[in-house]
Design an enzyme around this catalytic site. Structure first.
Site, PDB file in Angstrom:
ATOM      1  N   ASP A 193       1.737   8.573  -0.974  1.00  0.00           N
ATOM      2  CA  ASP A 193       2.700   7.482  -0.862  1.00  0.00           C
ATOM      3  C   ASP A 193       2.438   6.584  -2.089  1.00  0.00           C
ATOM      4  O   ASP A 193       1.345   6.616  -2.660  1.00  0.00           O
ATOM      5  CB  ASP A 193       2.437   6.722   0.442  1.00  0.00           C
ATOM      6  CG  ASP A 193       3.273   5.467   0.557  1.00  0.00           C
ATOM      7  OD1 ASP A 193       4.486   5.530   0.293  1.00  0.00           O
ATOM      8  OD2 ASP A 193       2.695   4.400   0.885  1.00  0.00           O
ATOM      9  N   ASP A 248       3.766   2.822  -2.687  1.00  0.00           N
ATOM     10  CA  ASP A 248       3.551   1.404  -2.373  1.00  0.00           C
ATOM     11  C   ASP A 248       2.442   1.246  -1.334  1.00  0.00           C
ATOM     12  O   ASP A 248       2.565   1.746  -0.213  1.00  0.00           O
ATOM     13  CB  ASP A 248       4.846   0.778  -1.836  1.00  0.00           C
ATOM     14  CG  ASP A 248       5.965   0.771  -2.873  1.00  0.00           C
ATOM     15  OD1 ASP A 248       5.742   0.252  -3.968  1.00  0.00           O
ATOM     16  OD2 ASP A 248       7.057   1.301  -2.573  1.00  0.00           O
ATOM     17  N   GLY A 281       7.004   1.448   4.172  1.00  0.00           N
ATOM     18  CA  GLY A 281       7.452   2.837   4.288  1.00  0.00           C
ATOM     19  C   GLY A 281       8.904   2.992   4.713  1.00  0.00           C
ATOM     20  O   GLY A 281       9.446   4.088   4.715  1.00  0.00           O
ATOM     21  N   ASN A 288      12.747   2.952  -6.529  1.00  0.00           N
ATOM     22  CA  ASN A 288      12.187   2.407  -7.778  1.00  0.00           C
ATOM     23  C   ASN A 288      10.900   3.129  -8.194  1.00  0.00           C
ATOM     24  O   ASN A 288      10.180   2.656  -9.080  1.00  0.00           O
ATOM     25  CB  ASN A 288      11.894   0.911  -7.596  1.00  0.00           C
ATOM     26  CG  ASN A 288      13.175   0.106  -7.397  1.00  0.00           C
ATOM     27  OD1 ASN A 288      14.048   0.103  -8.254  1.00  0.00           O
ATOM     28  ND2 ASN A 288      13.301  -0.551  -6.261  1.00  0.00           N
TER      29      ASN A 288
HETATM   30  C1  BG6 Z   1       8.552   1.898   0.407  1.00  0.00           C
HETATM   31  C2  BG6 Z   1       8.055   0.523   0.771  1.00  0.00           C
HETATM   32  O1  BG6 Z   1       7.630   2.541  -0.415  1.00  0.00           O
HETATM   33  O2  BG6 Z   1       9.806   1.805  -0.272  1.00  0.00           O
HETATM   34  C3  BG6 Z   1       9.113  -0.201   1.587  1.00  0.00           C
HETATM   35  O3  BG6 Z   1       6.864   0.642   1.517  1.00  0.00           O
HETATM   36  C4  BG6 Z   1      10.425  -0.234   0.823  1.00  0.00           C
HETATM   37  O4  BG6 Z   1       8.672  -1.507   1.878  1.00  0.00           O
HETATM   38  C5  BG6 Z   1      10.854   1.191   0.470  1.00  0.00           C
HETATM   39  O5  BG6 Z   1      11.440  -0.860   1.599  1.00  0.00           O
HETATM   40  C6  BG6 Z   1      12.143   1.244  -0.323  1.00  0.00           C
HETATM   41  O6  BG6 Z   1      11.919   0.689  -1.592  1.00  0.00           O
HETATM   42  P1  BG6 Z   1      13.031   0.405  -2.675  1.00  0.00           P
HETATM   43  O7  BG6 Z   1      12.219   0.183  -3.929  1.00  0.00           O
HETATM   44  O8  BG6 Z   1      13.895   1.640  -2.775  1.00  0.00           O
HETATM   45  O9  BG6 Z   1      13.809  -0.779  -2.244  1.00  0.00           O
HETATM   46 MG    MG Z   2       3.197   2.597   1.652  1.00  0.00          MG
END
Ligand code: BG6
Ligand code: MG
Length: 210
Positions: free
Chosen positions: A7, A9, A44, A116
Site C-alpha cells: 500500500d 499512503d 484506504g 495520485n
Molecule cells: C488511499 C488513502 O491510499 O487513497 C485514502 O489511504 C484516499 O485516504 C485514497 O482517499 C484515494 O486517494 P486519491 O489520491 O485518489 O484521492
Molecule cells: Mg494506507
C-alpha cells in the site's frame, strides 16, 4: 513468497496529514463537521467513498454533480500540498528495507487506491523503483475489494498465494484476505482478525521475507 505488494499512503509514505488538511478545507467551506477521527476512517477508501463518509455529517443532500465538484476541489488542494513532498519524505528505514528486499530477489509492486500514486512516487524519488503499479486509475472497486491487489499480482505475473500485501488499513487487510494474499499489518491494520503478520515497523519485513 516471491513478491511484496505495498500500500502507498501510510506504508511507504505519510500523506494522511495532507488528506486531512484538504478535506478539512472543503468541510469548513461547506459547514460540515470533520475531525481526525473521521479522517482515520478514510484510510484506504477511494476519493468518492471518502466524500460520502464526510457527507454523513452534512445537513443537506448534494447532487452527483456537486459531489464531483467537491471531490475535484479537495483533490486540487491535495495535489498542491503533494508538490511540497520530496525524497526527504522517504524514510531511511523504508528506503533501505525496499533495497534489501530487492537484493533478496523479491518482485516489488504497489497496490494503492490513490489516483495520485504516480505523482507521489515521483515526488519521493521512487518513480522508477517498483516492478508494477496498481492504483486508483486501474480499478473500479476500492478496498476492501481485492481488485487493486489482484491487478498488482497480475501485473507482476505472480499468484496471490505467493505475494505478501503490506497495509496500514483494516480495509486493506480485508482486501488481501479476500484475494487470497498473506498480509503484513502496520498500526490499526494489526487489529484485523485476518492479518497474517503484525509489524511494529517497516523493517520487520526483513524478518518476514527471509
Ligand atoms: C488511499 C488513502 O491510499 O487513497 C485514502 O489511504 C484516499 O485516504 C485514497 O482517499 C484515494 O486517494 P486519491 O489520491 O485518489 O484521492
Ligand atoms: Mg494506507
Amino acid at each position: 513468497m516471491k513478491a511484496v505488494i505495498f500500500d502507498l499512503d501510510g506504508v511507504i509514505c505519510f500523506t494522511d496529514k495532507y488528506h486531512y488538511i484538504a478535506w478539512k478545507k472543503l468541510a469548513d467551506k461547506e459547514g460540515i463537521y470533520f475531525d481526525e477521527e473521521i479522517n482515520n476512517r478514510l484510510r484506504g477508501v477511494s476519493r468518492m467513498d471518502s466524500l460520502e463518509i464526510i457527507l454523513e455529517r452534512a445537513d443537506k443532500q448534494y447532487t452527483d454533480t456537486e459531489k464531483e465538484a467537491m471531490a475535484a476541489e479537495k483533490n486540487a488542494t491535495y495535489v498542491e500540498l503533494l508538490k511540497e513532498m520530496s525524497p526527504k519524505d522517504l524514510s531511511d528505514e523504508v528506503k533501505s528495507t525496499l533495497e534489501e528486499l530487492r537484493a533478496r530477489g523479491y518482485k516489488l509492486a504497489i497496490g494503492s487506491s490513490s489516483k495520485n500514486t504516480k505523482m507521489i512516487l515521483g515526488q519521493i524519488g521512487l518513480g522508477d523503483f517498483f516492478d508494477a503499479i496498481s492504483d486508483g486509475t486501474n480499478i473500479t472497486k476500492s478496498k476492501p475489494d481485492p481488485e487493486v491487489f489482484l491487478k498488482a499480482a497480475e501485473f507482476i505475473g505472480e499468484a496471490p498465494a505467493d505475494c505478501l500485501v503490506v497495509e496500514d488499513a483494516k480495509a486493506g487487510i480485508q482486501a488481501a484476505y479476500d484475494g487470497g494474499f498473506k498480509s503484513a499489518g502496520l498500526g490499526e491494520a494489526t487489529e484485523h482478525p485476518n492479518v497474517t503478520y503484525k509489524m511494529n515497523g517497516f523493517k520487520d519485513l526483513l524478518e518476514i521475507c527471509k
